[in-house]
Scaffold this active site. Structure first.
Site, short mmCIF file in Angstrom:
data_model
loop_
_atom_site.label_atom_id
_atom_site.label_comp_id
_atom_site.label_asym_id
_atom_site.label_seq_id
_atom_site.Cartn_x
_atom_site.Cartn_y
_atom_site.Cartn_z
N GLU A 441 0.82 -1.23 0.00
CA GLU A 441 0.00 0.00 0.00
C GLU A 441 0.85 1.28 0.00
OE1 GLU A 441 -2.77 -0.83 -0.77
OE2 GLU A 441 -2.66 -2.89 -0.10
N GLY A 442 1.97 1.22 -0.70
CA GLY A 442 2.80 2.40 -0.83
C GLY A 442 4.04 2.32 0.03
#
Length: 596
Positions: A441-442
Site C-alpha cells: 500500500e505504498g
C-alpha cells in the site's frame, strides 16, 4: 500466556487510555457495551488460536501452487475462513443497513489483529474482502450493492484490489488496462495486472476484483483512471455466479513472506471477454480506490504491529524459560544458569520490542478511533477536524510500524540466538511476513513524499496545527513524575514545527522532499512519544489509585522512559538534516555508485 495477543494491553488501550467506551454513548454504537465487546474479542481469540494458529508454520512451508491453470492450496485455509465467516466477522464493521454488525473500527481492528498474528497468510483474504466491500458500500450503486455485497459480507465471495501492472508498479499514471464500452452499460476489460494478493484460488464461490482501467477517451495520467467491478465468474440478475469472465491466471509470485496468500499475475480479456461494471463516475477511479487504500494503509500498519507482537510474545516466553549463562557476579560453573531474561542485554532487546509494538499499537488504535468518531459525530466542524488529523497520521500509521516493528522482529530473532534463525521457531517467519509490509500500500518513500509534500501543507498547515495542539494539551496535563518526558516531547515538537516551516518555505520542491523519508521517520517518533506519554500518564494514575496489576502499569511507565531515553533523542539530528535542505543524495548521479 497467549502467543497472538496481550488482551490486558488491548483493554488498557481501549478502555483506560483512549476512551473507546465513550463511543457507546453515541447513537451509532449505542447497542454496544464493554462486556459485549470483550465477549466478541474472546470469540475472535478462540477461533484464531484454534483454527488459524495450528497450521501457520505448515502453510508457510507449503505455499499455494499453480497447477493446470488453477491454484492448489491447503484445505485448512478454507476451513479457517469458514469459521471466521460463521462468526460473522466479514460483516463485523459493516453498517447494519447492508447486513453488518456495525462494530467500531477500533474493535474490528483488534479482532482482525489476532487473526493476523495467528496466521497472516490466511488473514489476508478476509482483510482484502472487507476493504473491497467497504468501497462498494461507499461508492457502488444500489444494484451493485445488492448484487455483490451480501455474499462478501457472508464470506462466500472474496474480493481484491487490482492496481499494479508489470510496467507501472506504483506509478499508477502509467496504467494501460483498457475498458471498452459495450453500449449496454457494461465494459470489456483487457490488460494485465501484477502483484494481486488473493487474485485467484478455489476457496470462495467467486472473487470480486476491483480493477483500475482507462476508457478510450480518458485524459492522460491519474485523472483518466476509472474503477470497475470485474468478477471471476459473471453474476446474473439472480445473484448466482455463472460462466467464467475471461480472467486468466498467468502465474503465481512467490514472496519471502505472506506465503499462504496467493499473489497473482492476472490477464483480463485473455480467455474471452472480461465484463466489467463501472463504479461511480468515469475517471474518478483513483479517488475511489484510495478510499480502500487509506483504510488498507492503516490496516497494513496494524498488521506490522501484530506480526511484531507475535514475535515479541514468543521471544518473551522463550526468554522466561530458556536457562543459559550466569550473571556477572556469579561465574562459577557450579552456580545454576539463569533464565536469559535476567541478562540486561536481553531485557534491552525485549524492551525495544515492547516500546515499538505497544507504541505502534496505540497509534493504529488512535487512528481507528478517529474513523469511528467521524462516523459517530453529527458536528460537521468536528468531522472536518477528525478527517484532517486522520489524513495527516495515515502515512505515519502505515510507515512507522512497518519500519520499527520490523526492527522489533529482528530483536525477537536475536533473543532466541541461533535458534531464532531456524524454521523450528516462528520468529523468523514473523520477520519475513513483516518485511513485506514495508512495500504494501505504498512504500516508505511514497508515504514520506505524501506527508511532507502534501499532508503537512493541507489547509495552510491546519492538520499539523491540530495535532500539535493535542500534544500540547497532553504535556499540560503531565504529572511532575513525568516532567522530564513532557519537556523532551515539547523540544521534539518544536524541532518538528521548525523543520516543517523551513521545508515548506524553501520553494524548491525537489530539494525540500529529498530527505522526506528522514522527516517521516522523525515525525513518527514524535507521535509515538506523545502516545507513550499518554499511556504512562494513564498507568501512573492507576498506580496512584492502586487499581491492581501494578507490574503491568509499572511496565508501561518503564517502556515510556525507554522510548524517551533510547529513541526520541534520535529525532534531533534527523530534523537538523532535513532542515538544512541537504542535497547529498539529491545530487548523486548514477555513475557515482560504481564510477563511469
Amino acid at each position: 500466556m497467549s502467543l497472538i495477543v496481550n488482551r490486558r494491553d488491548i483493554d488498557f488501550l481501549l478502555f483506560e487510555c483512549l476512551g473507546a467506551d465513550t463511543l457507546f454513548a453515541t447513537g451509532r454504537y449505542s447497542a454496544l457495551d464493554r462486556d459485549m465487546v470483550e465477549s466478541i474479542l474472546d470469540t475472535a481469540q478462540a477461533i484464531a488460536e484454534e483454527q488459524y494458529l495450528p497450521f501457520a508454520a505448515s502453510l508457510d512451508a507449503n505455499e499455494p501452487r499453480f497447477v493446470d491453470g488453477k491454484v492448489e492450496i491447503m484445505p485448512e485455509v478454507g476451513t479457517a475462513l469458514r469459521a471466521y465467516a460463521e462468526a460473522g466477522f466479514f460483516a463485523a464493521g459493516a453498517d447494519q443497513e447492508v447486513g453488518g454488525l456495525q462494530l467500531p473500527h477500533v474493535v474490528t481492528m483488534a479482532i482482525n489483529g489476532m487473526f493476523t498474528a495467528a496466521n497472516l497468510g490466511v488473514a489476508n483474504y478476509s482483510f482484502l474482502t472487507i476493504a473491497n466491500a467497504n468501497l462498494l458500500a461507499a461508492f457502488g450503486n444500489e444494484e451493485q450493492r445488492r448484487r455483490f455485497l451480501p455474499p462478501m459480507l457472508e464470506g462466500r465471495w472474496f474480493g481484491t484490489m487490482c492496481l499494479s501492472e508489470p510496467q507501472a508498479g506504483s506509478s499508477l499514471s502509467d496504467v494501460r488496462t483498457r475498458a471498452e464500452p459495450l453500449g449496454d452499460g457494461r465494459y470489456s476489460i483487457s490488460g494485465n495486472k501484477m502483484w494481486i494478493s488473493g487474485g485467484d484460488h478455489e476457496i470462495a464461490e467467486n472473487i470480486v476484483h476491483l480493477v483500475l482501467a482507462r476508457l478510450p477517451d480518458a485524459p492522460p495520467g491519474v485523472k483518466g483512471i476509472s474503477l470497475f467491478i470485474v468478477p471471476k465468474y459473471r453474476v446474473g440478475d439472480d445473484g448466482v455466479p455463472g460462466e467464467r469472465n475471461g480472467i486468466a491466471l498467468a502465474g503465481l509470485n512467490h514472496k519471502m513472506g505472506h506465503r499462504g496468500t496467493t499473489n497473482c499475475l492476472l490477464n483480463f480479456g485473455e480467455d474471452g471477454p472480461s465484463i466489467g461494471h463501472l463504479v461511480g463516475e468515469a475517471n474518478k477511479g483513483l479517488s475511489y480506490m484510495f478510499h480502500m487504500m487509506n483504510e488498507a494503509r492503516i490496516g497494513v500498519g496494524h498488521a506490522s504491529v501484530m506480526s511484531a507482537l507475535a514475535g515479541y510474545l514468543y521471544a518473551l516466553d522463550y526468554a522466561r524459560t530458556r536457562a543459559q549463562g550466569r550473571l556477572p557476579q556469579a561465574k562459577s560453573p557450579s552456580d545454576p544458569q539463569v533464565p536469559i531474561i535476567e541478562h540486561a542485554d536481553v531485557k534491552r532487546m525485549l524492551m525495544a520490542q515492547k516500546a515499538a509494538v505497544e507504541g505502534a499499537l496505540a497509534l493504529t488504535a488512535y487512528c481507528a478511533l478517529l474513523v469511528d468518531r467521524q462516523k459517530a459525530s453529527a458536528d460537521a466542524a468536528e468531522v472536518a477536524e477528525l478527517e484532517l488529523l486522520l489524513d495527516l497520521l495515515t502515512p505515519i500509521a502505515k510507515s512507522w510500524p512497518s519500519e520499527h516493528c520490523l526492527e522489533a522482529n529482528k530483536w525477537a530473532i536475536q533473543v532466541l540466538g541461533g535458534y531464532g534463525y531456524t524454521r523450528d521457531y516462528p520468529v523468523e517467519r514473523h520477520y519475513r511476513d513483516n518485511r513485506l509490509n514495508h512495500i504494501h500500500e505504498g512504500t516508505f518513500g511514497i508515504q514520506a513524499i505524501d506527508l511532507l509534500g502534501r499532508k503537512v501543507r493541507m489547509d495552510d498547515g491546519r492538520a499539523l496545527h491540530l495535532l500539535l495542539g493535542r500534544m500540547t494539551d497532553t504535556i499540560a496535563e503531565a504529572p511532575a513524575a513525568l516532567a522530564e518526558e513532557a519537556a523532551a516531547l515539547q523540544a521534539a515538537m518544536a524541532a518538528l514545527a521548525a523543520t516543517t516551516e523551513t521545508v515548506v518555505a524553501s520553494g524548491d520542491l525537489n530539494c525540500g522532499l529529498a530527505n522526506a523519508t528522514t522527516y517521516l521517520d522523525a515525525f513518527g517518533h514524535v507521535v509515538i512519544a506523545w502516545l507513550w506519554l499518554r499511556q504512562a500518564m494513564t498507568a501512573s494514575a492507576a498506580l496512584g489509585e492502586a487499581r491492581g496489576d501494578a507490574a503491568f502499569y509499572e511496565g508501561k511507565v518503564a517502556a515510556c522512559r525507554y522510548f524517551f531515553r533510547y529513541e526520541l533523542p534520535h529525532v534531533h539530528p534527523r530534523f537538523t538534516l532535513v532542515r538544512a535542505l541537504d542535497t547529498t543524495c539529491l545530487n548523486l548521479r548514477a555513475e557515482h555508485f560504481t564510477g563511469a
